[in-house]
Design an enzyme around this catalytic site. Structure first.
Site, PDB file in Angstrom:
ATOM      1  N   ARG A  80      41.311  -3.375  45.976  1.00 51.39           N
ATOM      2  CA  ARG A  80      41.287  -2.021  46.229  1.00 51.39           C
ATOM      3  C   ARG A  80      39.922  -1.284  46.702  1.00 51.39           C
ATOM      4  O   ARG A  80      38.849  -1.448  46.233  1.00 51.39           O
ATOM      5  CB  ARG A  80      41.735  -1.272  45.130  1.00 51.39           C
ATOM      6  CG  ARG A  80      41.758   0.476  45.244  1.00 51.39           C
ATOM      7  CD  ARG A  80      41.534   1.283  43.896  1.00 51.39           C
ATOM      8  NE  ARG A  80      40.736   2.289  44.303  1.00 51.39           N
ATOM      9  CZ  ARG A  80      40.392   3.232  43.210  1.00 51.39           C
ATOM     10  NH1 ARG A  80      40.483   2.734  41.931  1.00 51.39           N
ATOM     11  NH2 ARG A  80      39.658   4.107  43.555  1.00 51.39           N
ATOM     12  N   HIS A 123      37.755   9.023  48.250  1.00 48.11           N
ATOM     13  CA  HIS A 123      37.006   8.798  47.009  1.00 48.11           C
ATOM     14  C   HIS A 123      35.779   9.980  47.026  1.00 48.11           C
ATOM     15  O   HIS A 123      34.571   9.282  47.138  1.00 48.11           O
ATOM     16  CB  HIS A 123      36.656   7.301  46.824  1.00 48.11           C
ATOM     17  CG  HIS A 123      36.367   6.847  45.518  1.00 48.11           C
ATOM     18  ND1 HIS A 123      36.866   5.962  44.651  1.00 48.11           N
ATOM     19  CD2 HIS A 123      35.425   7.297  44.331  1.00 48.11           C
ATOM     20  CE1 HIS A 123      36.453   5.797  43.531  1.00 48.11           C
ATOM     21  NE2 HIS A 123      35.693   6.834  43.350  1.00 48.11           N
ATOM     22  N   GLU A 168      41.190  10.184  41.594  1.00 49.54           N
ATOM     23  CA  GLU A 168      40.584  11.070  41.039  1.00 49.54           C
ATOM     24  C   GLU A 168      40.173  12.605  41.263  1.00 49.54           C
ATOM     25  O   GLU A 168      39.135  12.977  41.429  1.00 49.54           O
ATOM     26  CB  GLU A 168      39.421  10.504  40.059  1.00 49.54           C
ATOM     27  CG  GLU A 168      39.601   9.264  39.042  1.00 49.54           C
ATOM     28  CD  GLU A 168      38.470   8.770  38.408  1.00 49.54           C
ATOM     29  OE1 GLU A 168      37.239   9.289  38.670  1.00 49.54           O
ATOM     30  OE2 GLU A 168      38.555   7.973  37.661  1.00 49.54           O
ATOM     31  N   ASN A 290      43.827   5.509  36.180  1.00 51.53           N
ATOM     32  CA  ASN A 290      42.237   5.088  36.048  1.00 51.53           C
ATOM     33  C   ASN A 290      41.950   5.459  34.328  1.00 51.53           C
ATOM     34  O   ASN A 290      42.112   6.642  33.743  1.00 51.53           O
ATOM     35  CB  ASN A 290      41.157   5.848  36.839  1.00 51.53           C
ATOM     36  CG  ASN A 290      41.151   5.565  38.197  1.00 51.53           C
ATOM     37  OD1 ASN A 290      41.898   4.403  38.526  1.00 51.53           O
ATOM     38  ND2 ASN A 290      40.383   6.071  38.944  1.00 51.53           N
ATOM     39  N   TYR A 292      39.297   4.549  31.127  1.00 49.89           N
ATOM     40  CA  TYR A 292      37.930   4.086  30.666  1.00 49.89           C
ATOM     41  C   TYR A 292      38.018   4.179  29.028  1.00 49.89           C
ATOM     42  O   TYR A 292      37.559   3.496  28.224  1.00 49.89           O
ATOM     43  CB  TYR A 292      36.747   4.580  31.336  1.00 49.89           C
ATOM     44  CG  TYR A 292      36.750   4.134  32.443  1.00 49.89           C
ATOM     45  CD1 TYR A 292      35.967   2.726  33.039  1.00 49.89           C
ATOM     46  CD2 TYR A 292      37.147   4.770  33.911  1.00 49.89           C
ATOM     47  CE1 TYR A 292      35.848   2.526  34.381  1.00 49.89           C
ATOM     48  CE2 TYR A 292      37.290   4.532  35.025  1.00 49.89           C
ATOM     49  CZ  TYR A 292      36.526   3.387  35.460  1.00 49.89           C
ATOM     50  OH  TYR A 292      36.414   2.811  36.764  1.00 49.89           O
ATOM     51  N   GLU A 372      41.470   1.367  37.610  1.00 51.46           N
ATOM     52  CA  GLU A 372      40.402   1.438  37.273  1.00 51.46           C
ATOM     53  C   GLU A 372      40.397   0.874  35.672  1.00 51.46           C
ATOM     54  O   GLU A 372      40.886   1.776  34.865  1.00 51.46           O
ATOM     55  CB  GLU A 372      39.439   2.515  37.594  1.00 51.46           C
ATOM     56  CG  GLU A 372      39.185   2.733  38.950  1.00 51.46           C
ATOM     57  CD  GLU A 372      38.269   3.711  39.274  1.00 51.46           C
ATOM     58  OE1 GLU A 372      37.606   4.058  38.468  1.00 51.46           O
ATOM     59  OE2 GLU A 372      38.247   4.372  40.390  1.00 51.46           O
TER      60      GLU A 372
END
Length: 717
Positions: A80, A123, A168, A290, A292, A372
């Site tokens: 990606r 992005h 995002e 995404n 984390y 992500e």
């Protein structure tokens, strides 16, 4: 039975990167400036700690074949990438044909290596020319984005496997126009919320253009951290419910439900036109997630205590609290959780939690791709030029097992893409935080695969975690070196990891039980450790009937705990009664003890009680937490204390308890389940937000915490 964790057939393993973070060539071949170029070229130079910027990044624009060869070696089929809007449309309007050259090479290069190209259109690289006209506060910007999406899909549509409109959108909107912590650094407050609607409208308009020009599935990529309350306090629980709705619902509600949150509707007013939400909520083929780390939130009136202990890396969130506090919550560090090198904490289980939440709140959502997932670390090569990033491997391994569990529960997850393929420019952090499977020297730009590169290649080949990989998930926390003395549970607390990096120093803090049983050689062995203080936590009767021996030149400090409760009380209630009693009634003694240990010449010290398990255990649990040892390690270290009890001592003590008429207590009195350690920490935080706050509320001097950390921890990264 196999314990392997195998993903569904056809699972999309992949990697990701974004244009500004890797391409460089910021003004090559007619590219115009983005708001990030403007930020990096501002007065004083780049706002990065190392002076790096997207002018060069990792120079992928000129080194694309080398990077694509590395992807071919990795074997993950999907890559990606993002397309730079100002490279295609330098002023946000007119087309720059030369700008397509890099992306033609990207797509054709991936396909020629048997890899699958996936494009993300936005992005965060808004053309500066459009920002000069109002940026995302201006409705026309959404129309310009639709033109851009149509042009790109017309050019690349026959070769693309998947499209994502944007990545995002929280960051360029709430971060860029409301809080002002990201370019274009505008603090518009409620007026800045117009950027949310216009970015969503841009998404909806782009979906129309993409589908008109390409048969590839279309989606959007959202950051969904998931929300956890900082403590079990009712106010923190309520704050978490508010935050969960607002932080994720701001974008999910309009996209998946076709409606803005009620509070946002009032704030937006005439910004929303008839038909907008129908465009925004057009059905999607995929939803990129995404993830984390989980977010932790506290009630605004309780947040200051948490933020007082936040490390410097947390300051990226400092401005957000000014805005979210008015809404009923503040994002704070999660107590007792390990930190990566970046501003995020490592929160095992959070990926599964957020996927379960998504399924419960938005049933029927599109199939998910984990678009992500990765860990920012310092990642310095060793003397041989290698980066053995085992912490990243452990992070990914844990999350893959967590993801598999969510899939087993019915969540439709199609793929997992590591962020990122290469070390890249981590926005304002420059190269101080590295996420790549491939190390990139920011000066020479040399590429070197890390240990995680080879590890992930094997995961891809196996389509998941082998049985050996799953076995590595088992706890192997350091439990402390046993001391060569004849007392139960005698060990050094050194070696335990600290959440912010480093470890507890060895030979400075010891724990034990029944040191009255020591013979002369045992006492000499402890004296050889250089003991300066012996802390006796037993009650007066025990101290009189089983007096401490003299150990070298050590002074003796008596600090009785839990003396108000008798064994019969424990049998009548539960073992946690004893622990709750100490938290509720012995805080002043424990705080006094920590003040004493922080004084010059008090260390090394030995803490002991009858078994070295309960009273010593509570003190050690609180001490380790104060020093920054993660909760999971504190709990596993405590649980090990039962296994380390001498068998003969255990049998004698259980016989004594049984003879005294409390057989129910004998069955579990010497067990040390990990949940009891967490129970102690929860009780302290419930009352005072943090363990340090609890100790200070009971009389620990504010400087004691820093002094003990200086004395007892080696916090070098």
């Amino acid at each position: 039975m196999s314990r392997s964790v195998i993903m569904p057939a056809g699972f999309w393993w992949g990697t990701g990167a974004s244009a500004y973070q890797v391409e460089g060539a910021w003004d090559a071949d007619g590219k115009g400036p983005s708001i990030w170029d403007t930020a990096m070229h501002g007065p004083g130079g780049p706002p990065t700690p190392d002076g790096s910027s997207g002018d060069v990044a990792i120079d992928q624009y000129h080194r694309l074949d080398e990077d694509l060869d590395l992807l071919g070696q990795l074997g993950a089929k999907v890559h990606r990438f993002s397309i730079s809007w100002p490279r295609i449309m330098p002023d946000g309007r007119g087309l720059n044909p030369a700008g397509f050259g890099h992306y033609d090479r990207m797509v054709d290069g991936l396909l020629s290596r048997g890899l699958v190209p996936v494009a993300n259109l936005f992005h965060w690289e808004l053309p500066q020319a459009l920002e000069d006209e109002g940026g995302w506060l201006h409705r026309d910007t959404a129309c310009r984005f639709a033109d851009y999406a149509a042009a790109v899909s017309e050019h690349l549509g026959d070769r693309m496997a998947q499209w994502y409109t944007m990545n995002e959108p929280t960051h360029p909107t709430l971060g860029g126009y409301v809080a002002g912590v990201l370019p274009p650094f505008r603090t518009e407050g409620a007026a800045g919320l117009a950027s949310v609607h216009h970015l969503l409208l841009a998404h909806g308009l782009a979906v129309e253009g993409l589908r008109a020009n390409s048969p590839a599935p279309v989606g959007i990529i959202l950051s969904m951290a998931g929300v956890r309350p900082a403590t079990k306090h009712p106010d923190d629980q309520a704050a978490a419910r508010i935050a969960s709705e607002l932080m994720d619902g701001v974008f999910l509600d309009p996209i998946l439900r076709g409606e803005h949150l009620p509070g946002l509707v009032r704030a937006l007013g005439p910004t929303v036109h008839d038909g907008d939400l129908a465009k925004i909520s057009a059905p999607l083929d995929l939803l990129g997630v995404n993830w984390y780390s989980s977010y932790t939130v506290a009630a605004p009136e309780r947040a200051a205590r948490h933020l007082a202990e936040a490390p410097q890396r947390w300051q990226i969130y400092s401005t957000l609290g000014d805005h979210t506090g008015k809404l009923g919550f503040v994002v704070v560090p999660q107590p007792g959780t390990t930190w990566g090198a970046a501003h995020r904490q490592i929160t095992p289980g959070g990926l599964s939690e957020v996927l379960d939440w998504l399924a419960a709140e938005y049933p029927g959502h599109p199939p998910v791709v984990i678009s992500e997932n990765g860990l920012g670390l310092v990642d310095r090569p060793d003397e041989n030029g290698l980066v053995d990033d085992q912490t990243r491997i452990e992070f990914l391994r844990t999350n893959l097992a967590d993801l598999h569990a969510a899939i087993q529960r019915g969540t439709d997850v199609r793929g997992f893409w590591v962020w990122s393929a290469w070390d890249n420019l981590q926005w304002n952090a420059g190269f101080s935080q590295r996420f790549g499977l491939v190390h990139v020297d920011q000066h020479t730009l040399q590429r070197t695969p890390k240990s995680s590169f080879d590890w992930f290649a094997q995961i891809v080949a196996d389509n998941g975690l082998s049985e050996a990989e799953v076995n590595r998930l088992a706890d192997d926390d350091y439990t402390g070196e046993l001391l060569p003395v004849g007392a139960p549970n005698a060990r050094d607390l050194g070696g335990l990891p600290v959440a912010t990096g480093g470890r507890i120093k060895s030979a400075l803090m010891f724990r034990s039980g029944r040191i009255d049983q020591l013979d002369e050689s045992d006492a000499a062995a402890l004296a050889a450790c250089g003991l300066r203080t012996v802390v006796d936590l037993r009650g007066d009767h025990e101290q009189r009937s089983m007096p401490d021996p003299q150990i070298g030149q050590a002074s003796h400090l008596r600090m009785p705990l839990g003396t108000e409760l008798r064994p019969a009380d424990l049998a009548q209630f539960k073992i946690e009664t004893f622990y709750r009693h100490m938290v509720e009634n012995n805080g002043s003694q424990i705080a006094e003890l920590f003040n004493a240990l922080a004084r010059p010449g008090a260390l090394p010290a030995l803490l002991h009680c009858t078994a070295g398990k309960d009273r010593t255990g509570v003190v050690v649990i609180l001490l380790l937490s104060l020093l920054g040892v993660p909760d999971e390690v504190v709990a596993s270290n405590y649980a090990a204390s039962a296994d380390l009890l001498d068998g003969q001592f255990r049998a004698a003590l259980e016989a004594h308890i049984t003879a005294a008429g409390e057989p129910g207590l004998a069955m579990g009195a010497l067990d040390s389940p990990a949940w009891l350690a967490k129970f102690v920490l929860d009780e302290a935080r419930l009352a005072s937000c943090t363990v340090q706050g609890w100790l200070e509320d009971h009389g620990m001097a504010p400087e004691t915490a820093d002094m003990l950390r200086q004395l007892l921890t080696d916090t070098r990264p």
